[in-house]
Scaffold this motif. Structure first.
Motif, PDB file in Angstrom:
ATOM      1  N   ALA A  22       0.837  -1.205   0.000  1.00  0.00           N
ATOM      2  CA  ALA A  22       0.000   0.000   0.000  1.00  0.00           C
ATOM      3  C   ALA A  22       0.871   1.253   0.000  1.00  0.00           C
ATOM      4  O   ALA A  22       0.593   2.241  -0.697  1.00  0.00           O
ATOM      5  N   LEU A  23       1.940   1.260   0.771  1.00  0.00           N
ATOM      6  CA  LEU A  23       2.841   2.424   0.810  1.00  0.00           C
ATOM      7  C   LEU A  23       3.517   2.614  -0.535  1.00  0.00           C
ATOM      8  O   LEU A  23       3.672   3.752  -1.022  1.00  0.00           O
ATOM      9  N   ASN A  24       3.933   1.521  -1.175  1.00  0.00           N
ATOM     10  CA  ASN A  24       4.576   1.626  -2.484  1.00  0.00           C
ATOM     11  C   ASN A  24       3.632   2.196  -3.533  1.00  0.00           C
ATOM     12  O   ASN A  24       4.039   2.987  -4.408  1.00  0.00           O
ATOM     13  N   CYS A  25       2.351   1.800  -3.453  1.00  0.00           N
ATOM     14  CA  CYS A  25       1.365   2.339  -4.397  1.00  0.00           C
ATOM     15  C   CYS A  25       1.213   3.842  -4.222  1.00  0.00           C
ATOM     16  O   CYS A  25       1.092   4.608  -5.204  1.00  0.00           O
ATOM     17  N   CYS A  26       1.180   4.297  -2.963  1.00  0.00           N
ATOM     18  CA  CYS A  26       1.036   5.735  -2.695  1.00  0.00           C
ATOM     19  C   CYS A  26       2.281   6.500  -3.172  1.00  0.00           C
ATOM     20  O   CYS A  26       2.182   7.562  -3.812  1.00  0.00           O
ATOM     21  N   ARG A  27       3.444   5.991  -2.861  1.00  0.00           N
ATOM     22  CA  ARG A  27       4.671   6.679  -3.248  1.00  0.00           C
ATOM     23  C   ARG A  27       4.852   6.709  -4.755  1.00  0.00           C
ATOM     24  O   ARG A  27       5.439   7.643  -5.322  1.00  0.00           O
ATOM     25  N   HIS A  28       4.354   5.680  -5.445  1.00  0.00           N
ATOM     26  CA  HIS A  28       4.420   5.659  -6.908  1.00  0.00           C
ATOM     27  C   HIS A  28       3.645   6.823  -7.514  1.00  0.00           C
ATOM     28  O   HIS A  28       4.007   7.358  -8.567  1.00  0.00           O
ATOM     29  N   LEU A  29       2.566   7.234  -6.810  1.00  0.00           N
ATOM     30  CA  LEU A  29       1.760   8.371  -7.266  1.00  0.00           C
ATOM     31  C   LEU A  29       2.237   9.690  -6.673  1.00  0.00           C
ATOM     32  O   LEU A  29       1.658  10.747  -6.957  1.00  0.00           O
ATOM     33  N   GLY A  30       3.260   9.627  -5.817  1.00  0.00           N
ATOM     34  CA  GLY A  30       3.743  10.847  -5.168  1.00  0.00           C
ATOM     35  C   GLY A  30       2.890  11.296  -4.015  1.00  0.00           C
ATOM     36  O   GLY A  30       2.923  12.475  -3.621  1.00  0.00           O
ATOM     37  N   ILE A  31       2.135  10.367  -3.424  1.00  0.00           N
ATOM     38  CA  ILE A  31       1.258  10.671  -2.284  1.00  0.00           C
ATOM     39  C   ILE A  31       2.011  10.347  -0.997  1.00  0.00           C
ATOM     40  O   ILE A  31       2.450   9.210  -0.797  1.00  0.00           O
ATOM     41  N   SER A  33       0.817  11.699   2.242  1.00  0.00           N
ATOM     42  CA  SER A  33      -0.022  11.883   3.430  1.00  0.00           C
ATOM     43  C   SER A  33      -1.433  11.410   3.134  1.00  0.00           C
ATOM     44  O   SER A  33      -1.827  11.230   1.976  1.00  0.00           O
ATOM     45  N   ILE A  34      -2.222  11.265   4.197  1.00  0.00           N
ATOM     46  CA  ILE A  34      -3.601  10.807   4.058  1.00  0.00           C
ATOM     47  C   ILE A  34      -4.454  11.836   3.340  1.00  0.00           C
ATOM     48  O   ILE A  34      -5.372  11.503   2.586  1.00  0.00           O
ATOM     49  N   ASN A  35      -4.136  13.136   3.580  1.00  0.00           N
ATOM     50  CA  ASN A  35      -4.894  14.205   2.913  1.00  0.00           C
ATOM     51  C   ASN A  35      -4.663  14.175   1.407  1.00  0.00           C
ATOM     52  O   ASN A  35      -5.597  14.365   0.624  1.00  0.00           O
ATOM     53  N   GLU A  36      -3.409  13.923   1.004  1.00  0.00           N
ATOM     54  CA  GLU A  36      -3.112  13.841  -0.423  1.00  0.00           C
ATOM     55  C   GLU A  36      -3.831  12.657  -1.068  1.00  0.00           C
ATOM     56  O   GLU A  36      -4.304  12.749  -2.210  1.00  0.00           O
ATOM     57  N   LEU A  37      -3.935  11.542  -0.324  1.00  0.00           N
ATOM     58  CA  LEU A  37      -4.675  10.390  -0.842  1.00  0.00           C
ATOM     59  C   LEU A  37      -6.148  10.713  -0.984  1.00  0.00           C
ATOM     60  O   LEU A  37      -6.799  10.318  -1.969  1.00  0.00           O
ATOM     61  N   ALA A  38      -6.703  11.468  -0.023  1.00  0.00           N
ATOM     62  CA  ALA A  38      -8.114  11.862  -0.085  1.00  0.00           C
ATOM     63  C   ALA A  38      -8.375  12.766  -1.280  1.00  0.00           C
ATOM     64  O   ALA A  38      -9.392  12.628  -1.978  1.00  0.00           O
ATOM     65  N   GLU A  39      -7.474  13.683  -1.538  1.00  0.00           N
ATOM     66  CA  GLU A  39      -7.622  14.564  -2.691  1.00  0.00           C
ATOM     67  C   GLU A  39      -7.574  13.764  -3.991  1.00  0.00           C
ATOM     68  O   GLU A  39      -8.340  14.016  -4.924  1.00  0.00           O
ATOM     69  N   TYR A  40      -6.649  12.801  -4.042  1.00  0.00           N
ATOM     70  CA  TYR A  40      -6.527  11.973  -5.249  1.00  0.00           C
ATOM     71  C   TYR A  40      -7.791  11.149  -5.474  1.00  0.00           C
ATOM     72  O   TYR A  40      -8.272  11.006  -6.593  1.00  0.00           O
ATOM     73  N   ALA A  41      -8.349  10.611  -4.380  1.00  0.00           N
ATOM     74  CA  ALA A  41      -9.530   9.747  -4.504  1.00  0.00           C
ATOM     75  C   ALA A  41     -10.767  10.503  -4.940  1.00  0.00           C
ATOM     76  O   ALA A  41     -11.711   9.888  -5.444  1.00  0.00           O
ATOM     77  N   LYS A  42     -10.802  11.851  -4.753  1.00  0.00           N
ATOM     78  CA  LYS A  42     -11.982  12.618  -5.159  1.00  0.00           C
ATOM     79  C   LYS A  42     -12.187  12.585  -6.661  1.00  0.00           C
ATOM     80  O   LYS A  42     -13.307  12.530  -7.148  1.00  0.00           O
ATOM     81  N   SER A  43     -11.096  12.617  -7.406  1.00  0.00           N
ATOM     82  CA  SER A  43     -11.204  12.703  -8.862  1.00  0.00           C
ATOM     83  C   SER A  43     -10.677  11.462  -9.577  1.00  0.00           C
ATOM     84  O   SER A  43     -10.740  11.382 -10.799  1.00  0.00           O
ATOM     85  N   ASN A  44     -10.154  10.505  -8.865  1.00  0.00           N
ATOM     86  CA  ASN A  44      -9.584   9.310  -9.484  1.00  0.00           C
ATOM     87  C   ASN A  44     -10.097   8.036  -8.773  1.00  0.00           C
ATOM     88  O   ASN A  44     -10.429   8.048  -7.583  1.00  0.00           O
ATOM     89  N   ASP A  45     -10.102   7.009  -9.551  1.00  0.00           N
ATOM     90  CA  ASP A  45     -10.506   5.705  -9.012  1.00  0.00           C
ATOM     91  C   ASP A  45      -9.248   4.963  -8.599  1.00  0.00           C
ATOM     92  O   ASP A  45      -8.262   4.917  -9.330  1.00  0.00           O
ATOM     93  N   LEU A  46      -9.298   4.372  -7.422  1.00  0.00           N
ATOM     94  CA  LEU A  46      -8.129   3.632  -6.950  1.00  0.00           C
ATOM     95  C   LEU A  46      -7.840   2.399  -7.801  1.00  0.00           C
ATOM     96  O   LEU A  46      -6.764   1.795  -7.694  1.00  0.00           O
ATOM     97  N   TYR A  47      -8.813   1.982  -8.621  1.00  0.00           N
ATOM     98  CA  TYR A  47      -8.577   0.866  -9.532  1.00  0.00           C
ATOM     99  C   TYR A  47      -7.465   1.173 -10.531  1.00  0.00           C
ATOM    100  O   TYR A  47      -6.845   0.280 -11.089  1.00  0.00           O
ATOM    101  N   GLN A  48      -7.228   2.500 -10.765  1.00  0.00           N
ATOM    102  CA  GLN A  48      -6.239   2.898 -11.777  1.00  0.00           C
ATOM    103  C   GLN A  48      -4.813   2.825 -11.257  1.00  0.00           C
ATOM    104  O   GLN A  48      -3.860   2.927 -12.037  1.00  0.00           O
ATOM    105  N   ILE A  49      -4.643   2.676  -9.948  1.00  0.00           N
ATOM    106  CA  ILE A  49      -3.296   2.671  -9.375  1.00  0.00           C
ATOM    107  C   ILE A  49      -2.596   1.375  -9.769  1.00  0.00           C
ATOM    108  O   ILE A  49      -3.141   0.280  -9.618  1.00  0.00           O
ATOM    109  N   ARG A  50      -1.421   1.481 -10.241  1.00  0.00           N
ATOM    110  CA  ARG A  50      -0.656   0.321 -10.704  1.00  0.00           C
ATOM    111  C   ARG A  50      -0.282  -0.589  -9.522  1.00  0.00           C
ATOM    112  O   ARG A  50       0.100  -0.100  -8.463  1.00  0.00           O
ATOM    113  N   ASN A  51      -0.371  -1.887  -9.753  1.00  0.00           N
ATOM    114  CA  ASN A  51      -0.035  -2.902  -8.734  1.00  0.00           C
ATOM    115  C   ASN A  51      -0.898  -2.786  -7.468  1.00  0.00           C
ATOM    116  O   ASN A  51      -0.508  -3.247  -6.396  1.00  0.00           O
ATOM    117  N   CYS A  52      -2.062  -2.139  -7.599  1.00  0.00           N
ATOM    118  CA  CYS A  52      -2.958  -1.990  -6.439  1.00  0.00           C
ATOM    119  C   CYS A  52      -4.051  -3.048  -6.546  1.00  0.00           C
ATOM    120  O   CYS A  52      -5.038  -2.872  -7.272  1.00  0.00           O
TER     121      CYS A  52
END
Length: 688
Positions: A22-31, A33-52
């Motif tokens: 899970a940490l590797n997936c976040c760092r791959h997107l440059g995320i 913190s939890i707030n940055e993940l929340a912002e990303y999830a507003k406009s993107n689907d987590l299905y698009q994250i590679r190796n997630c």
């Protein structure tokens, strides 16, 4: 973690509290913190994250649900209180502690449908399942609260409900969860549904998997926790019975997997489906096992609802299927009092209720529950040859009954087995008093003799019109019948003086196996000589042969010839003693022995009446003769006609005796027709 209990702000991404993937997936997107993940999830689907993968996405949705509202900027922060006020979703909390943290929330978009699914599933259930289910879960919110708070609470129901009802309630709960999950997957796409629905869907999905993972273990635990200790034995017996009926290879599969009466249920539900995907022959054996044990669980369920007394009756009915509940209750009472099952009564009841053709023929030939019938009558009734009747009777008498019939037939339970010999009368008294005294049956001497013929421990010796039960070990080591015949011949010989003859001469001559104790043979031979043959023995067990210059058999033949017709035994003894009263004292036992062994004197029927063989007098009983007369006649006969024919055959009787004989002779199928005529029910007579 409950953030209200800590002043320190926790960021699971920043603090590295997630899994490595899970940490590797976040760092791959440059995320970072939890707030940055929340912002990303507003406009993107987590299905698009590679190796997630699926588990990783669920982990990210989980931390978003738990931590986002604490760290969102004021302008985008939405607390649970606000969400509740706008009815965006409804929190599900632990049922045990109202102050505990929120586990999951029901999105408002699916709440109405979840309620409808709950109501419709409960509505179609039967009343017993509905009462049990609603007793614990009043609504869908309560159901989800129990399930998400603690998986063990899903399997907990009050003991007042039966195992079947509880298992059905588990299935009902799973059905509701399945349908809610199916509704979400059919109506909300992963790309369009919001974060709350996604998280709820994954929560339901993992919950169902968790329940299924623990379902079988909890079912087995429930089944055996409800079993009375007395029911464990029948469960083991049922498992062993089924196991004996499967093939050797299927049994080897069970042995390889260390299967016993407890884990067979889990083996059938979890292991066997995987075996089906392996080699063909193993899949076939797995299918055989699954089919063989298909009713095993239900058998245990039935036992859980029974009281100890009912369990005992159920077990007895399983072993002795010919019993009903009333008889089973009486047999159990006997067992509790005596400590063993009544061997004679069980076999008697078996033949009384059996509709198996060979058993019926044996029953009628031996007189267990029917009056004794001749092979000729049985042959006529069943339309088979007399020799076939004889063969059937012989086969049945040698049949090896299952261990359950004979396991209680031992010296501890039946003391007469420890004796070398005992009369039929003594055994009949013991058995009738113990097993049949309070029962309305027709247990007779014939019944006893027929049942004893199944016992390898004893044999029946008939000599001089008396039946004695003798230990089979003695008869296998000593030729008793030959010894008695030799002794009978010896003491019948003429002697001009008194003679002492040691009994050991006959014991040594007819002993077949010297390993048996000679004193036991001496004891039984002495009994036969003194009590049956009426022979005198001195204190050294020597036969005392008195001077005997009279040929008793010849004298009896002379008496019958002079009389010109059959005579009773008492009349023969009176005539014999009156002729030689001053020379010789005749004993009844010795005289009867001589008559029985004679080839010139014959007995008539079962009475003590004797005639000469050369007269060709029929030796049938009166009833047998009447049956023969009616069988030979094409038309029914009156009593006067029957009396006349009997006189021709040398039997003097009257109409009253014949009428009584016909009424009390059920086995001969006599019937009374109009105008005082008598015939046989097995024959067809013309109307005239």
């Amino acid at each position: 973690m409950n953030c209200k209990q800590s002043n320190k702000e926790i960021d699971p991404i920043r603090d590295g509290l997630l899994s490595v993937r899970a940490l590797n997936c976040c760092r791959h997107l440059g995320i970072n913190s939890i707030n940055e993940l929340a912002e990303y999830a507003k406009s993107n689907d987590l299905y698009q994250i590679r190796n997630c993968g699926r588990k990783t996405r669920f982990e990210l949705y989980n931390v978003l649900s738990k931590y986002t509202h604490y760290y969102m900027l004021p302008e985008i922060k939405t607390s649970l209180d606000v969400l509740n006020k706008i009815n965006d979703y409804i929190p599900i909390i632990s049922c045990d502690d109202k102050s505990s943290e929120i586990r999951v929330v029901i999105p408002s978009d699916i709440r109405v449908q979840a309620v409808n699914i709950f109501d419709s599933c409960v509505l179609v259930s039967n009343d017993f399942i509905k009462d049990c289910f609603l007793h614990k879960y009043q609504d869908v919110n309560k159901l989800l609260s129990y399930c998400f708070s603690d998986i063990t609470s899903f399997f907990k129901f009050e003991d007042k409900f039966s195992v079947d009802i509880i298992l059905s309630s588990w299935d009902l709960s799973l059905d509701i969860l399945h349908k809610i999950e199916l509704y979400i997957s059919d109506n909300f796409t992963n790309r369009k549904c919001n974060q709350t629905i996604k998280y709820f869907c994954y929560s339901i999905n993992l919950l169902i998997k968790d329940i299924k993972l623990h379902y079988c273990d909890n079912k087995i635990s429930l089944l055996f926790s409800r079993l009375d200790p007395a029911a464990v034995e029948p469960v083991q017996s049922e498992y062993n019975r089924i196991k004996r009926n499967i093939s050797t290879r299927a049994g080897n599969v069970l042995a390889e997997n260390n299967i016993d009466y407890k884990n067979i249920i889990k083996f059938c539900e979890y292991t066997i489906p995987n075996i089906h995907q392996t080699k063909l022959y193993r899949a076939m054996k797995a299918m055989e096992i699954s089919e063989a044990f298909s009713s095993y669980q239900q058998y245990i369920c039935n036992l859980t609802d029974l009281k100890p007394e009912q369990i005992k009756i159920s077990l007895l009915l399983k072993d002795f299927s010919f019993l009903d509940e009333v008889l089973a209750h009486e047999i159990i009472k006997f067992y509790e009092k005596k400590g063993y099952y009544p061997f004679f009564r069980l076999l008697y009841l078996y033949f009384q209720t059996s509709d198996y053709r060979k058993n019926i023929i044996f029953n009628k030939a031996k007189g267990i529950t029917y009056p004794l019938m001749s092979f000729t009558d049985i042959s006529y009734e069943f339309g088979i040859a007399k020799e076939r009747v004889r063969q059937i009777v012989s086969d049945v008498s040698k049949r090896s009954y299952p261990q359950k019939y004979t396991q209680n037939f031992n010296q501890n339970n039946y003391s007469f087995l420890a004796k070398d010999y005992i009369s039929i009368q003594d055994i009949y008294y013991l058995v009738n008093e113990s097993e049949f005294n309070s029962i309305d049956t027709h247990f007779s001497y014939d019944s006893l003799i027929a049942i004893l013929s199944f016992c390898n421990e004893v044999s029946i010796v008939e000599y001089n019109n008396q039946k004695i039960v003798v230990n089979s070990q003695i008869l296998s080591s000593f030729d008793l019948k030959s010894a008695l015949a030799d002794i009978s011949k010896t003491i019948s010989a003429k002697t001009t003086e008194d003679v002492l003859l040691p009994i050991n001469i006959f014991i040594n001559k007819y002993t077949l196996d010297s390993s048996i104790d000679a004193s036991r043979i001496t004891s039984i031979l002495t009994f036969f000589l003194t009590d049956i043959l009426g022979v005198e023995l001195d204190y050294n067990n020597n036969l005392v042969l008195k001077q005997n210059s009279i040929d008793i058999e010849s004298e009896l033949v002379k008496i019958l010839e002079e009389n010109g017709q059959p005579m009773s035994f008492d009349d023969l003894m009176f005539k014999l003693n009156s002729l030689f009263s001053t020379k010789y004292k005749f004993t009844k036992g010795n005289t009867k022995r001589i008559i029985v062994n004679s080839n010139r004197i014959s007995s008539i029927g079962k009475t003590s009446t004797y005639s000469l063989y050369k007269w060709n007098v029929c030796n049938l009983t009166i009833r047998g003769l009447i049956h023969q007369i009616l069988s030979d006649s094409d038309s029914p006969l009156s009593l006067d006609e029957i009396v006349s024919i009997l006189k021709i055959k040398g039997r003097n009787t009257n109409k009253k005796n014949i009428r009584n004989s016909i009424r009390s002779a059920g086995k001969y199928n006599f019937i009374r027709l109009e105008n005082g005529l008598y015939g046989l029910s097995t024959k067809q007579y013309s109307d005239s």
